[in-house]
Design a protein around this motif. Structure first.
Motif, mmCIF file in Angstrom:
data_model
loop_
_atom_site.group_PDB
_atom_site.id
_atom_site.type_symbol
_atom_site.label_atom_id
_atom_site.label_comp_id
_atom_site.label_asym_id
_atom_site.label_seq_id
_atom_site.Cartn_x
_atom_site.Cartn_y
_atom_site.Cartn_z
ATOM 1 N N GLU A 150 24.511 -26.322 17.807
ATOM 2 C CA GLU A 150 23.565 -27.018 18.421
ATOM 3 C C GLU A 150 23.817 -27.845 19.805
ATOM 4 O OE1 GLU A 150 22.522 -29.972 15.304
ATOM 5 O OE2 GLU A 150 21.156 -28.714 14.174
ATOM 6 N N SER A 151 25.035 -28.329 19.808
ATOM 7 C CA SER A 151 25.532 -29.054 21.069
ATOM 8 C C SER A 151 25.812 -27.752 22.259
ATOM 9 C CB SER A 151 26.903 -29.502 20.731
ATOM 10 O OG SER A 151 26.628 -30.733 19.765
ATOM 11 N N ILE A 152 26.432 -26.577 21.809
ATOM 12 C CA ILE A 152 26.516 -25.634 22.774
ATOM 13 C C ILE A 152 25.349 -25.194 23.227
ATOM 14 C CG2 ILE A 152 27.562 -23.423 23.082
ATOM 15 C CD1 ILE A 152 29.616 -24.060 21.250
ATOM 16 N N CYS A 153 24.207 -24.917 22.396
ATOM 17 C CA CYS A 153 22.822 -24.313 22.649
ATOM 18 C C CYS A 153 22.139 -25.380 23.647
ATOM 19 C CB CYS A 153 22.053 -24.131 21.577
ATOM 20 S SG CYS A 153 22.537 -22.443 20.657
ATOM 21 N N PHE A 154 22.436 -26.805 23.284
ATOM 22 C CA PHE A 154 21.552 -27.599 24.095
ATOM 23 C C PHE A 154 22.200 -27.782 25.525
ATOM 24 C CE2 PHE A 154 21.686 -31.869 25.898
ATOM 25 C CZ PHE A 154 20.103 -32.134 26.098
ATOM 26 N N ILE A 155 23.386 -27.360 25.795
ATOM 27 C CA ILE A 155 23.857 -27.372 27.050
ATOM 28 C C ILE A 155 23.291 -26.406 28.076
ATOM 29 C CG2 ILE A 155 26.101 -26.903 28.420
ATOM 30 C CD1 ILE A 155 27.827 -28.223 26.082
ATOM 31 N N PHE A 156 23.242 -25.084 27.366
ATOM 32 C CA PHE A 156 22.587 -23.975 28.233
ATOM 33 C C PHE A 156 21.173 -23.627 27.754
ATOM 34 C CE2 PHE A 156 27.575 -23.087 27.735
ATOM 35 C CZ PHE A 156 27.782 -23.208 29.074
ATOM 36 N N ASN A 157 20.661 -24.504 27.296
ATOM 37 C CA ASN A 157 18.887 -24.231 26.598
ATOM 38 C C ASN A 157 18.911 -22.760 25.894
ATOM 39 O OD1 ASN A 157 16.421 -24.864 26.624
ATOM 40 N ND2 ASN A 157 15.784 -23.551 28.482
ATOM 41 N N LEU A 158 19.797 -22.583 25.026
ATOM 42 C CA LEU A 158 19.703 -21.638 24.158
ATOM 43 C C LEU A 158 19.201 -21.853 22.633
ATOM 44 C CD1 LEU A 158 23.476 -20.288 24.999
ATOM 45 C CD2 LEU A 158 21.231 -19.571 25.920
ATOM 46 N N ARG A 159 19.044 -20.959 21.860
ATOM 47 C CA ARG A 159 18.554 -21.198 20.409
ATOM 48 C C ARG A 159 19.542 -20.110 19.607
ATOM 49 N NH1 ARG A 159 15.447 -16.981 19.081
ATOM 50 N NH2 ARG A 159 14.524 -15.592 20.635
ATOM 51 N N PHE A 160 19.663 -20.712 18.433
ATOM 52 C CA PHE A 160 20.531 -19.783 17.467
ATOM 53 C C PHE A 160 19.788 -19.532 15.998
ATOM 54 C CE2 PHE A 160 21.883 -24.054 16.342
ATOM 55 C CZ PHE A 160 22.219 -23.853 14.773
ATOM 56 N N ILE A 162 22.446 -15.647 18.985
ATOM 57 C CA ILE A 162 22.392 -16.866 20.061
ATOM 58 C C ILE A 162 21.601 -16.104 20.984
ATOM 59 C CG2 ILE A 162 23.336 -18.424 21.578
ATOM 60 C CD1 ILE A 162 25.643 -18.663 19.819
ATOM 61 N N ARG A 163 20.345 -16.829 21.333
ATOM 62 C CA ARG A 163 19.647 -16.154 22.371
ATOM 63 C C ARG A 163 19.101 -17.251 23.164
ATOM 64 N NH1 ARG A 163 21.544 -12.471 20.298
ATOM 65 N NH2 ARG A 163 20.648 -10.491 19.176
ATOM 66 N N GLN A 164 18.571 -16.891 24.600
ATOM 67 C CA GLN A 164 17.972 -17.603 25.333
ATOM 68 C C GLN A 164 16.644 -18.106 24.819
ATOM 69 O OE1 GLN A 164 18.323 -15.177 29.255
ATOM 70 N NE2 GLN A 164 19.838 -16.739 29.844
ATOM 71 N N GLN A 165 16.231 -19.353 25.298
ATOM 72 C CA GLN A 165 14.625 -20.007 24.627
ATOM 73 C C GLN A 165 13.678 -19.121 25.470
ATOM 74 O OE1 GLN A 165 14.525 -22.064 22.753
ATOM 75 N NE2 GLN A 165 15.846 -23.799 22.791
ATOM 76 N N PRO A 168 23.205 -10.048 25.361
ATOM 77 C CA PRO A 168 23.482 -9.847 26.752
ATOM 78 C C PRO A 168 23.327 -10.752 27.802
ATOM 79 C CG PRO A 168 22.707 -7.951 25.624
ATOM 80 C CD PRO A 168 22.179 -9.365 24.861
ATOM 81 N N GLY A 169 24.282 -10.961 28.672
ATOM 82 C CA GLY A 169 24.198 -11.821 29.773
ATOM 83 C C GLY A 169 24.519 -13.108 29.697
ATOM 84 N N ILE A 170 24.837 -13.825 28.430
ATOM 85 C CA ILE A 170 25.009 -15.063 28.252
ATOM 86 C C ILE A 170 26.545 -15.232 27.845
ATOM 87 C CG2 ILE A 170 22.586 -15.679 27.647
ATOM 88 C CD1 ILE A 170 23.613 -16.290 24.744
ATOM 89 N N GLU A 171 27.060 -14.195 27.672
ATOM 90 C CA GLU A 171 28.477 -14.436 27.135
ATOM 91 C C GLU A 171 29.432 -14.873 28.143
ATOM 92 O OE1 GLU A 171 27.905 -10.305 28.724
ATOM 93 O OE2 GLU A 171 26.704 -11.388 27.374
#
Length: 318
Positions: free
Chosen positions: A296-306, A315-318, A275-278
């Motif tokens: 991997e590319s999408i998570c890199f843009i927003f500093n996320l992890r999957f 998919i979550r925040q780091q 919640p909060g990143i959608e």
């Protein structure tokens, strides 16, 4: 196919109330061939007790078609008709039974469907070419070569329409209607993703069910806000349109949730977002060489992890 009683009953209810989609109607007919499924539905008295009634005038000829000269005769299908007639609208019946019977001349509706990750090219009777993206369905008339040129799209399709100044070509997709004379354009109408029409050549008119409309010529795309009943128009290089045909994901103006919906469609997975990143907004195009590289590319843009567990991706925040 649904395999639990609740799902089967839900499908039965949709067909009975004429609210089933094209793919659900196709599934309904296929399930009728399963003895176990039929047994589950016998608790509906009207299902088993429906009399062997005569088909409505004109419908019998559309359903019970003579085999082609080079095809063997088909076995009678009266029991199937007896069970379907109390539940399916005649138009839906014509649409679906035509999938299983020999071809003949007549104003029938046909359906083309794609599955997860499948891209399929369909040539319509008027020589219009349609490339369907994954998890899409296209309904069209078999007599479109001489009659009305109206198709219904669920999902996404790229159209190269044959010129015909007398008979406009119309794509109905959700709340929108796109009308053309001869052009090539892309229509996106997936559930949960912003509706979009992009014109590669020619000109189209896009209208919604409130009467609003917008004209698009080569190099223009329009998105539609279903909540505000409002169109937005953008200029774009025509070469970048229909990027999905080149294994690219068009992320221009889409939220992370919408991009994940596209990935779910293409790879048959479920993506769970923290919640909060959608609503994180993306732009540009992403090479869709594999699910992992795209994530991997999408998570890199927003500093996320999957993390993937079976068919579910978290998919979550780091």
């Amino acid at each position: 196919m649904p395999n639990d009683p609740a799902s089967l009953d839900d499908l039965f209810h949709k067909v009975n109330t004429h609210t089933a989609s094209a793919s659900e109607l196709v599934l309904f007919l296929r399930l009728l061939e399963d003895p176990e499924v039929q047994e589950r539905w016998t608790r509906f008295q009207e299902w088993e007790q429906a009399p062997e009634q005569a088909l409505p005038d004109g419908l019998r000829d559309r359903l019970v078609l003579p085999p082609a000269a080079n095809e063997p005769s088909a076995a009678p299908r009266k029991p199937l008709y007896r069970k379907i007639l109390p539940y399916a609208a005649a138009a839906a019946l014509v649409l679906l039974v035509r999938l299983f019977l020999p071809r003949a001349e007549g104003p029938y509706l046909l359906t083309a469907v794609t599955g997860d990750g499948e891209i399929r090219t369909v040539i319509l009777p008027d020589s219009t070419t349609v490339k369907l993206n994954a998890r899409s369905s296209l309904r069209y008339s078999e007599n479109a070569a001489t009659g009305e040129r109206i198709v219904q799209l669920e999902g996404q399709g790229f159209f190269i329409v044959r010129d015909d100044a007398v008979r406009p070509f119309v794509v109905q997709s959700g709340l929108l209607k796109t009308q053309v004379l001869g052009t090539s354009f892309d229509v996106r109408a997936y559930p949960g993703v912003t509706p979009m029409v992009a014109v590669v050549s020619g000109k189209v008119k896009v209208s919604d069910n409130t009467g609003q409309s917008i004209l698009l010529s080569k190099g223009l795309r329009a998105t539609y806000d279903e909540h505000a009943d409002r169109f937005s128009k953008f200029a774009e290089n025509p070469a970048s349109m229909s990027a999905w045909q080149q294994k690219l994901i068009d992320m221009q103006g889409l939220s992370l949730r919408e991009v994940c919906s596209i990935l779910e469609t293409g790879y048959g997975v479920t993506i769970d977002l923290q919640p909060g990143i959608e609503n994180f907004e993306l732009s540009g195009h992403q090479a869709n060489t594999s699910l992992q590289s795209t994530l991997e590319s999408i998570c890199f843009i927003f500093n996320l992890r999957f993390e993937q567990k079976g068919k579910t991706i978290y998919i979550r925040q780091q």
